[in-house]
Enzyme design. Sequence first.
Site, PDB file in Angstrom:
ATOM      1  N   ARG A  56       0.852  -1.189   0.000  1.00 41.88           N
ATOM      2  CA  ARG A  56       0.000   0.000   0.000  1.00 41.88           C
ATOM      3  C   ARG A  56       0.885   1.235   0.000  1.00 41.88           C
ATOM      4  O   ARG A  56       1.651   1.464   0.939  1.00 41.88           O
ATOM      5  CB  ARG A  56      -0.925  -0.001   1.222  1.00 41.88           C
ATOM      6  N   SER A  95     -12.816  -4.312   0.838  1.00 41.93           N
ATOM      7  CA  SER A  95     -13.057  -3.798   2.187  1.00 41.93           C
ATOM      8  C   SER A  95     -14.556  -3.721   2.445  1.00 41.93           C
ATOM      9  O   SER A  95     -15.310  -3.242   1.590  1.00 41.93           O
ATOM     10  CB  SER A  95     -12.444  -2.400   2.346  1.00 41.93           C
ATOM     11  N   LYS A 132      -5.008   4.605   9.100  1.00 42.70           N
ATOM     12  CA  LYS A 132      -6.023   4.924   8.091  1.00 42.70           C
ATOM     13  C   LYS A 132      -7.012   5.907   8.717  1.00 42.70           C
ATOM     14  O   LYS A 132      -7.831   5.545   9.551  1.00 42.70           O
ATOM     15  CB  LYS A 132      -6.739   3.646   7.640  1.00 42.70           C
TER      16      LYS A 132
END
Length: 209
Positions: free
Chosen positions: A41, A110, A139
């Site tokens: 990521r 997700s 996040k």
Amino acid sequence: MLKTMDKTIYLVTDDAQMDFDTLYKKTELALQGGVTLLQLREKKSSSRTFYQHALKMKDLCKKYDVPLIINDRLDIAQAIDADGVHLGQSDLPLTIARTILGPEKIIGISARTIEDAILAENNGADYLGVGAVFPTSTKNDATVISEKVFHDIQANVSIPIVAIGGITLDNASTIIRRKVNGIAVVSAILGQEDPKKAATHLKTLFITM
């Protein structure tokens, strides 16, 4: 088959926490310790840099026979022929991603609600990343879901579920007891002085609980 891969210890990288060389070294130690799936990521990198980093991580994962998943970026996943991609609710639709990548690639989605989870399964997702199960600093837009919602998702889908969000070495056992297929972690491994030891500890929890 790749689709039946081990999702037990799912390591997610974070380019905001360290430079790539440090991340690479820590990731290799984590793979040695028992990480079974890696998601790259990168939110800060340019497309070219992301591509270059992905190529290096692909070679590293191949060395340890661990699948590599690319976060969000379908183009990067295609460019390096990664094992799959993980998409959020605001990313490219799953049906389009599947058309582009084909049936053999892994696509994770997700999910924060039962509706998200059921739709993802119906559209052909291979697994769900469900959470956040705890507050997380990696996040900013992550919303913690209740234990009831988590269990309701488990009861309404048949594809594998990976718990994500705020999982640490101290609270991992709480989530593992929910009979998840895996836990996705960042700091619980990469934030430790000994990533190999941390990964081994988490792997042992799955075996012993």
